[in-house]
Design a protein around this motif. Structure first.
Motif, PDB file in Angstrom:
ATOM      1  N   ILE A  92       0.848  -1.190   0.000  1.00 24.76           N
ATOM      2  CA  ILE A  92       0.000   0.000   0.000  1.00 24.76           C
ATOM      3  C   ILE A  92       0.890   1.250   0.000  1.00 24.76           C
ATOM      4  O   ILE A  92       1.821   1.358   0.807  1.00 24.76           O
ATOM      5  N   PRO A  93       0.639   2.215  -0.878  1.00 23.21           N
ATOM      6  CA  PRO A  93       1.415   3.462  -0.866  1.00 23.21           C
ATOM      7  C   PRO A  93       1.271   4.194   0.462  1.00 23.21           C
ATOM      8  O   PRO A  93       0.221   4.124   1.117  1.00 23.21           O
ATOM      9  N   LYS A  97      -0.042  -2.046   5.677  1.00 24.57           N
ATOM     10  CA  LYS A  97       1.077  -1.727   4.795  1.00 24.57           C
ATOM     11  C   LYS A  97       1.147  -2.696   3.627  1.00 24.57           C
ATOM     12  O   LYS A  97       1.584  -2.334   2.539  1.00 24.57           O
ATOM     13  N   VAL A  98       0.727  -3.936   3.879  1.00 28.36           N
ATOM     14  CA  VAL A  98       0.725  -4.979   2.848  1.00 28.36           C
ATOM     15  C   VAL A  98      -0.649  -5.631   2.831  1.00 28.36           C
ATOM     16  O   VAL A  98      -1.187  -5.992   3.882  1.00 28.36           O
ATOM     17  N   LEU A  99      -1.228  -5.765   1.649  1.00 26.30           N
ATOM     18  CA  LEU A  99      -2.558  -6.342   1.510  1.00 26.30           C
ATOM     19  C   LEU A  99      -2.480  -7.587   0.623  1.00 26.30           C
ATOM     20  O   LEU A  99      -1.977  -7.527  -0.496  1.00 26.30           O
ATOM     21  N   ASP A 100      -2.951  -8.702   1.156  1.00 26.20           N
ATOM     22  CA  ASP A 100      -2.980  -9.957   0.402  1.00 26.20           C
ATOM     23  C   ASP A 100      -4.319 -10.058  -0.328  1.00 26.20           C
ATOM     24  O   ASP A 100      -5.369 -10.196   0.294  1.00 26.20           O
ATOM     25  N   ALA A 108       7.708   5.495  -6.712  1.00 26.47           N
ATOM     26  CA  ALA A 108       8.605   4.592  -5.993  1.00 26.47           C
ATOM     27  C   ALA A 108       8.789   5.039  -4.542  1.00 26.47           C
ATOM     28  O   ALA A 108       8.877   4.210  -3.628  1.00 26.47           O
ATOM     29  N   GLY A 109       8.857   6.353  -4.311  1.00 30.29           N
ATOM     30  CA  GLY A 109       9.046   6.860  -2.954  1.00 30.29           C
ATOM     31  C   GLY A 109       7.865   6.619  -2.052  1.00 30.29           C
ATOM     32  O   GLY A 109       7.966   6.711  -0.828  1.00 30.29           O
ATOM     33  N   TRP A 110       6.701   6.320  -2.624  1.00 27.28           N
ATOM     34  CA  TRP A 110       5.504   6.071  -1.820  1.00 27.28           C
ATOM     35  C   TRP A 110       5.575   4.748  -1.093  1.00 27.28           C
ATOM     36  O   TRP A 110       4.802   4.493  -0.172  1.00 27.28           O
ATOM     37  N   TYR A 111       6.485   3.854  -1.517  1.00 28.25           N
ATOM     38  CA  TYR A 111       6.498   2.498  -0.968  1.00 28.25           C
ATOM     39  C   TYR A 111       7.676   2.264  -0.026  1.00 28.25           C
ATOM     40  O   TYR A 111       7.876   1.159   0.431  1.00 28.25           O
ATOM     41  N   LYS A 112       8.518   3.288   0.189  1.00 29.70           N
ATOM     42  CA  LYS A 112       9.708   3.098   1.017  1.00 29.70           C
ATOM     43  C   LYS A 112       9.372   3.323   2.473  1.00 29.70           C
ATOM     44  O   LYS A 112       8.487   4.095   2.813  1.00 29.70           O
TER      45      LYS A 112
END
Length: 230
Positions: free
Chosen positions: A11-12, A22-25, A226-230
């Motif tokens: 998730i951004p 933060k992470v969606l399955d 890309a910076g949205w996921y760091k």
């Protein structure tokens, strides 16, 4: 059916407070998306066609973008599994690119070789395979932006809402050698209605330039997001 990778998305950052994760399955939904992507890629090259050089040309542009993307991701990643996935994609996309370049030499206007369904299905499925098994299926769909637009324009006719003739080609004026857009919902006809009549060669060049533009937008989006996921 061959896919055995993850079914999660990151998730951004700006959306995390709203989603709460933060992470969606996505599970089976992700696999359904990949199945639909395979069907779309296989047919999208075939329905965005009708001009000398357009089918092979768009394949060359997308395959080149995929190859550049794979090289960039291998260089940017330190995860062996991730690098291996993109290397696998390179192994398949290089033969597609080189054979399509050779075909384009004979398929360019005035064409001496016509590709037909055999090539368009082969090209679309190859790119679907490298996108899915190379783990960049979302990026692949953005590379297909003109094909997505063509599908959306074609959808009312494809489902029978409007009459859909067997061939939705522009009309040709033999006296001037120019093509004129019809009312059919294809990107080829839309370009002629938006930008005026054109020769087949110049229209193909405009559409391929739009394909290059779509791929550049994809690279720009990946760089900005890309910076949205760091």
């Amino acid at each position: 059916m061959a896919y055995a990778g993850h079914t999660t998305i990151i998730i951004p950052k700006p959306l995390i407070p709203y989603v709460g994760l933060k992470v969606l399955d996505l599970g089976w939904i992700y696999k359904l998306y990949m199945g639909l992507l395979a069907v779309f890629c296989t047919n999208s090259i075939n329905i965005h066609a009708g001009l000398n050089g357009l089918e092979a040309g768009q394949t060359v542009v997308i395959a080149s973008a995929i190859l550049i993307h794979n090289v960039m991701q291998i260089g940017a990643s330190t995860v062996p599994e991730y690098q291996q996935a993109h290397a696998f994609s390179i192994y398949l996309i290089q033969p597609l690119l080189t054979t399509s370049l050779a075909l384009l030499c004979y398929n360019w206007y005035p064409s001496s070789v016509f590709v037909g369904d055999t090539y368009t299905y082969f090209a679309g499925m190859t790119m679907a395979v490298v996108g899915i098994l190379g783990h960049f299926s979302e990026t692949l769909l953005i590379f297909f932006m003109p094909q997505v637009l063509n599908f959306l324009l074609s959808f009312p006719q494809l489902i029978g809402y409007y009459k859909c003739p067997r061939h939705r080609l522009p009309s040709f004026d033999p006296q001037t050698g120019l093509l004129t857009g019809t009312d059919d919902g294809t990107l080829v006809n839309k370009f002629l209605r938006w930008f005026g009549r054109a020769t087949e060669k110049s229209l193909c060049l405009r559409l391929l330039a739009f394909q290059v533009f779509g791929c550049c937008i994809c690279f720009l989006l990946r760089h900005l997001l890309a910076g949205w996921y760091k």
